[in-house]
Motif scaffolding. Structure first.
Motif, short mmCIF file in Angstrom:
data_model
loop_
_atom_site.label_atom_id
_atom_site.label_comp_id
_atom_site.label_asym_id
_atom_site.label_seq_id
_atom_site.Cartn_x
_atom_site.Cartn_y
_atom_site.Cartn_z
N GLY A 106 13.37 33.27 16.66
CA GLY A 106 12.32 34.14 16.11
C GLY A 106 12.47 35.56 16.62
N ASN A 107 11.33 36.20 16.90
CA ASN A 107 11.37 37.57 17.42
C ASN A 107 11.84 37.57 18.88
N LEU A 108 12.95 38.21 19.12
CA LEU A 108 13.60 38.11 20.44
C LEU A 108 12.81 38.82 21.53
N GLN A 109 12.27 39.99 21.22
CA GLN A 109 11.51 40.73 22.24
C GLN A 109 10.28 39.94 22.66
N ASP A 110 9.60 39.34 21.70
CA ASP A 110 8.41 38.54 22.01
C ASP A 110 8.80 37.34 22.89
N GLU A 111 9.94 36.73 22.56
CA GLU A 111 10.38 35.56 23.33
C GLU A 111 10.70 35.95 24.77
N CYS A 112 11.34 37.13 24.95
CA CYS A 112 11.67 37.58 26.31
C CYS A 112 10.41 37.71 27.15
N MET A 113 9.38 38.34 26.55
CA MET A 113 8.13 38.54 27.29
C MET A 113 7.45 37.21 27.56
N ASP A 114 7.46 36.34 26.53
CA ASP A 114 6.80 35.06 26.67
C ASP A 114 7.51 34.17 27.70
N TYR A 115 8.83 34.30 27.77
CA TYR A 115 9.59 33.48 28.74
C TYR A 115 9.17 33.85 30.16
N GLU A 116 9.07 35.14 30.42
CA GLU A 116 8.61 35.59 31.75
C GLU A 116 7.20 35.07 32.03
N ARG A 117 6.35 35.14 31.00
CA ARG A 117 4.97 34.69 31.18
C ARG A 117 4.93 33.19 31.51
N ARG A 118 5.79 32.42 30.81
CA ARG A 118 5.80 30.97 31.05
C ARG A 118 6.31 30.63 32.45
N ILE A 119 7.30 31.38 32.92
CA ILE A 119 7.82 31.12 34.28
C ILE A 119 6.72 31.40 35.30
N LYS A 120 6.03 32.51 35.09
CA LYS A 120 4.94 32.89 36.01
C LYS A 120 3.83 31.84 35.98
N ALA A 121 3.46 31.42 34.76
CA ALA A 121 2.37 30.43 34.61
C ALA A 121 2.74 29.10 35.28
N ALA A 122 4.03 28.79 35.31
CA ALA A 122 4.48 27.53 35.94
C ALA A 122 4.51 27.65 37.46
N GLY A 123 4.27 28.86 37.97
CA GLY A 123 4.26 29.07 39.42
C GLY A 123 5.57 29.61 39.97
N GLY A 124 6.48 30.02 39.08
CA GLY A 124 7.77 30.57 39.53
C GLY A 124 8.79 29.45 39.71
N ILE A 125 10.04 29.84 39.77
CA ILE A 125 11.12 28.84 39.87
C ILE A 125 11.36 28.50 41.35
N ASP A 126 11.34 27.21 41.65
CA ASP A 126 11.58 26.77 43.04
C ASP A 126 13.06 26.80 43.38
N LEU A 127 13.88 26.31 42.47
CA LEU A 127 15.33 26.20 42.73
C LEU A 127 16.09 26.51 41.45
N GLN A 128 16.98 27.47 41.54
CA GLN A 128 17.76 27.90 40.37
C GLN A 128 19.24 27.67 40.63
N ILE A 129 19.93 27.00 39.72
CA ILE A 129 21.39 26.91 39.82
C ILE A 129 22.00 27.94 38.87
N VAL A 130 23.05 28.61 39.33
CA VAL A 130 23.80 29.52 38.46
C VAL A 130 25.30 29.24 38.61
N GLY A 131 26.01 29.43 37.51
CA GLY A 131 27.46 29.48 37.55
C GLY A 131 27.82 30.96 37.64
N ILE A 132 29.07 31.27 37.46
CA ILE A 132 29.45 32.69 37.47
C ILE A 132 30.54 32.94 36.43
N GLY A 133 30.38 34.02 35.68
CA GLY A 133 31.41 34.40 34.72
C GLY A 133 32.57 35.07 35.44
N ASN A 134 33.72 35.15 34.77
CA ASN A 134 34.89 35.80 35.38
C ASN A 134 34.62 37.25 35.76
#
Ligand code: GLP
Length: 240
Positions: A106-134
């Motif tokens: 859908g609307n990408l800008q709205d989704e970006c803002m909503d994603y941040e809002r959802r993370i905050k509402a969930a209390g923040g991320i406790d543990l994040q795994i990341v890979g790494i690009g070249n």
């Protein structure tokens, strides 16, 4: 930043999975941040095994994925939505309504803002795994002039498109855009685990562990985080 050097890919995967298991056991309602790419596949395999052995449950877990392509649907087998279900979610007892992957339909800008809002509402991320690009990217935060704070829309760099072409029929099929958590979003996670494997990642691992902290090598920012574990196999550690 703690660096753990493991003998091979399987050992790296077990060490990363153990950190997730400890997190889930000590806090069953954890908010977990997941990543895609071939590197964390072994970690997810270990987690599925632990779930099947009755050691861990994802019932109370809420998940947030780092990123998603723009321009392919969730049912496309190259979407990160598909990847996560195929490698992890379909095999454990996570509640689908607690699964969050950027919705790029859908609307990408709205989704970006909503994603941040959802993370905050969930209390923040406790543990994040990341890979790494070249090129040092985490999520899809490509090398650039500044560290981007929040979830945003990015244009993928040619090197990333080329690296990811191996999963598609042709390079023309690789999406050129994505929605990704920002560097700030990743840095706000309470704990971060970075996994890397193989000789091809050795130079970028050296750069981010020992080189300059710079948005031109985005993962180097993790040295400012107070709880980061870099888990690498011997090949990826060969230039340290
Ligand atoms: C993609 C993902 C990244 C991942 C990177 C490396 O670009 N967006 O999150 O870290 O690929 O993938 P691999 O682990 O396959 O080398």
């Amino acid at each position: 930043m703690v660096v753990k050097i493991c003998k091979d890919y399987d050992a790296m995967s077990r060490v990363a999975a153990n950190i997730f298991a400890a997190q889930i056991i000590t806090k069953p309602g954890s908010v977990l941040g997941f990543a895609t790419g071939s590197t964390p596949e072994g970690t997810y395999k270990e987690l599925v095994k632990m779930y099947k052995e009755g050691l861990i449950s994802f019932k109370g877990v809420t998940s947030f994925n780092l990123d998603e392509y723009v321009g392919i649907t969730r049912s496309n087998d190259q979407s990160y939505y598909y990847f996560m279900h195929h490698h992890l979610f379909d095999h454990v007892d996570i509640n689908e309504s607690n699964v969050n992957i950027p919705n790029t339909g859908g609307n990408l800008q709205d989704e970006c803002m909503d994603y941040e809002r959802r993370i905050k509402a969930a209390g923040g991320i406790d543990l994040q795994i990341v890979g790494i690009g070249n090129n040092g990217h985490i999520g899809f935060n490509e090398p650039c002039d500044n560290f981007v704070e929040n979830t945003n829309v990015v244009e993928l760099q040619q090197r990333t498109i080329e690296a990811n072409a191996r999963f598609f029929d042709s390079i023309e099929d690789v999406p050129t855009k994505a929605v990704t958590m920002g560097i700030g979003t990743i840095m706000r996670a309470k704990k971060v685990v970075l996994v890397a494997s193989g000789e091809g990642k050795a130079d970028i691992i050296r750069d981010i562990v020992k080189g300059k902290i710079t948005p031109m090598a985005p993962a180097s920012v993790l040295r400012f985080h107070n709880d980061v574990t870099v888990i690498v196999d011997r090949a990826a550690a060969s230039m340290l």
